[in-house]
Design an enzyme around this catalytic site. Structure first.
Site, PDB file in Angstrom:
ATOM      1  N   TYR A 109       0.851  -1.184   0.000  1.00 19.84           N
ATOM      2  CA  TYR A 109       0.000   0.000   0.000  1.00 19.84           C
ATOM      3  C   TYR A 109       0.887   1.234   0.000  1.00 19.84           C
ATOM      4  O   TYR A 109       2.035   1.214   0.422  1.00 19.84           O
ATOM      5  CB  TYR A 109      -0.962  -0.005   1.182  1.00 19.84           C
ATOM      6  CG  TYR A 109      -0.495   0.757   2.401  1.00 19.84           C
ATOM      7  CD1 TYR A 109      -0.750   2.129   2.527  1.00 19.84           C
ATOM      8  CD2 TYR A 109       0.194   0.118   3.419  1.00 19.84           C
ATOM      9  CE1 TYR A 109      -0.329   2.830   3.645  1.00 19.84           C
ATOM     10  CE2 TYR A 109       0.615   0.811   4.536  1.00 19.84           C
ATOM     11  CZ  TYR A 109       0.358   2.162   4.646  1.00 19.84           C
ATOM     12  OH  TYR A 109       0.788   2.852   5.743  1.00 19.84           O
ATOM     13  N   PHE A 201      -2.879   0.762  12.704  1.00 18.12           N
ATOM     14  CA  PHE A 201      -2.862  -0.540  12.023  1.00 18.12           C
ATOM     15  C   PHE A 201      -1.437  -0.953  11.656  1.00 18.12           C
ATOM     16  O   PHE A 201      -1.030  -2.104  11.895  1.00 18.12           O
ATOM     17  CB  PHE A 201      -3.739  -0.454  10.776  1.00 18.12           C
ATOM     18  CG  PHE A 201      -3.700  -1.668   9.888  1.00 18.12           C
ATOM     19  CD1 PHE A 201      -4.566  -2.723  10.081  1.00 18.12           C
ATOM     20  CD2 PHE A 201      -2.789  -1.737   8.835  1.00 18.12           C
ATOM     21  CE1 PHE A 201      -4.536  -3.839   9.251  1.00 18.12           C
ATOM     22  CE2 PHE A 201      -2.744  -2.838   7.998  1.00 18.12           C
ATOM     23  CZ  PHE A 201      -3.618  -3.897   8.210  1.00 18.12           C
ATOM     24  N   ASP A 202      -0.677  -0.037  11.065  1.00 14.21           N
ATOM     25  CA  ASP A 202       0.690  -0.355  10.630  1.00 14.21           C
ATOM     26  C   ASP A 202       1.548  -0.818  11.798  1.00 14.21           C
ATOM     27  O   ASP A 202       2.244  -1.839  11.727  1.00 14.21           O
ATOM     28  CB  ASP A 202       1.358   0.881  10.014  1.00 14.21           C
ATOM     29  CG  ASP A 202       0.606   1.442   8.834  1.00 14.21           C
ATOM     30  OD1 ASP A 202      -0.610   1.672   8.957  1.00 14.21           O
ATOM     31  OD2 ASP A 202       1.249   1.672   7.797  1.00 14.21           O
ATOM     32  N   THR A 203       1.509  -0.029  12.874  1.00 14.50           N
ATOM     33  CA  THR A 203       2.340  -0.339  14.033  1.00 14.50           C
ATOM     34  C   THR A 203       1.974  -1.698  14.621  1.00 14.50           C
ATOM     35  O   THR A 203       2.850  -2.514  14.932  1.00 14.50           O
ATOM     36  CB  THR A 203       2.173   0.751  15.109  1.00 14.50           C
ATOM     37  OG1 THR A 203       2.576   2.008  14.565  1.00 14.50           O
ATOM     38  CG2 THR A 203       3.020   0.444  16.326  1.00 14.50           C
TER      39      THR A 203
END
Length: 407
Positions: A109, A201-203
């Site tokens: 993404y 979300f990424d972390t």
């Protein structure tokens, strides 16, 4: 060309391109002006320089402007582009939905503003295509990165990553760079455990991957900050701090099945974390040996050698199993603890046989040996028992984590 439906999403077309090696997701919310030039630029770059079939998925997060119409028009014109509409906002929600439904072996993404130089895209995904790595992230905080952004965002970004290192002991350098990729087989295991639907979300995904022993590839990127960014820094920071607290609590209490996850997706080329496990086990072993000597010495004042050895070994064995369970093998929570202690007692029995046998041999060979010699022999025997304990714990006791947690 397609606009398609995912759970909880609305869509308008049926055909989905098949056979893509890479699926690049662009999550958008009210981006009617920037979306078309972004997608055209990315599409042209991939057509020109990416050597594998690809797909670009526009994930519209409940936009209220003409974003969905722009996305649909692009999907009708460009065969590698599809558009998906979700009824709820949230970058994490969009990525989770698209990645879960995608058939591409590599999922990526990037932000719609294309702040990251696209020249980094192939270096980002190549290690995943080859199988060398499991996840890949762009980093703006590497020495090789070239970043243009204001001091406020620079300070916030560095402070956030320092907080992650201090609270969750992370080793990756840049959690929030909007430029990431993951192998689909890894995503299938991790995504069901990721709770956040927004910016954290990424972390959360990266912390789970790191704790599971997965390989995270970092690519220094050239980054030019978007001055028109509409991210609410204060609200995002508060949400991130809440996410850190929730994730840290889950790791500490064992609510997150990290041991089970390691069994599912951890790398097997070399035994998972062997070097680190040996260091931690050695530390626990030294502490256990010193505790054993102290306890044996005290008990020997009031009991015979065999009785003192038995009690000293039993006390230190229970503590040793508990310490290694948490510190060496990373198993937290109460689930499976009873079984691990029972198996640890079997290992203790073997250690008892080894140390008791050494005492018996000393008594037969040198019946008048001094107390100092007696203790020295037991120390050597106990160290040998420690080596045996590590092998059995690693190969047997804590190799049962999958079965324990699954049951």
């Amino acid at each position: 060309m397609t606009t398609t439906v995912l759970p909880g999403a609305a869509s308008y077309s049926a055909h989905v391109p098949q056979g893509a090696v890479l699926d690049v997701v662009i999550p958008v919310y009210n981006e009617e002006k920037d979306l078309e030039p972004c997608v055209r630029r990315l599409h042209a770059h991939l057509r020109r320089s990416f050597p594998y079939p690809f797909r670009i998925t526009i994930a519209d997060n409940a936009s209220t402007d003409a974003t969905l119409g722009v996305a649909t028009a692009l999907s009708r014109e460009l065969p590698e582009v599809r558009a998906i509409h979700l009824d709820q906002k949230g970058r994490g929600r969009a990525l989770n939905a698209v990645w879960t439904a995608s058939d591409a072996p590599v999922l990526a993404y990037m932000d719609v503003d294309l702040s990251t130089d696209l020249a980094a895209l192939l270096p980002l995904v190549a290690p995943l295509i080859s199988g060398h790595s499991d996840l890949a992230i762009g980093t703006r905080l590497s020495r090789g990165s070239r970043v243009v952004r204001g001091p406020k965002r620079e300070i916030i970004s560095r402070c956030y990553n320092l907080i992650l290192r201090g609270t969750l002991a992370t080793r990756f350098s840049d959690a929030q760079c909007g430029f990431k990729a993951i192998r689909r087989d890894v995503a299938e295991r991790l995504l069901p455990l990721v709770q956040d639907t927004g910016w954290f979300f990424d972390t959360e995904l990266l912390v789970l991957a790191e704790r599971a022993g997965l390989r995270i590839h970092e690519v220094p990127v050239d980054w030019v900050d978007d001055p028109d960014s509409r991210v609410d820094i204060v609200a995002t920071a508060v949400a991130d701090l809440k996410g850190i607290w929730r994730l840290g609590r889950g790791l500490a209490t064992g609510a997150l099945p990290i041991g089970y996850l390691r069994q599912q997706v951890g790398r097997d080329g070399a035994p998972k974390g062997l070097a680190g496990q040996l260091v931690r086990f050695a530390g626990v072993g030294v502490a256990s040996t010193l505790a054993y000597v102290a306890i044996f010495g005290l008990l020997r004042l009031v009991a015979g050698a065999q009785a003192a050895n038995l009690l000293a070994l039993l006390i230190t064995a229970v503590a040793n199993t508990a310490a290694n369970r948490r510190l060496t093998f990373g198993v937290t929570g109460w689930r499976g603890a009873g079984r691990h202690q029972m198996q640890g007692l079997v290992v203790f029995g073997l250690g008892l046989a080894l140390t008791s046998g050494s005492l018996a041999a000393l008594s037969a060979l040198a019946p008048s040996a001094s107390r100092l010699v007696e203790i020295a022999v037991l120390v050597v025997a106990n160290l040998a028992a420690t080596v045996l304990r590590f092998v059995l714990m690693r190969a047997w006791v804590f190799n049962q984590t999958k079965a324990t947690l699954a049951g």
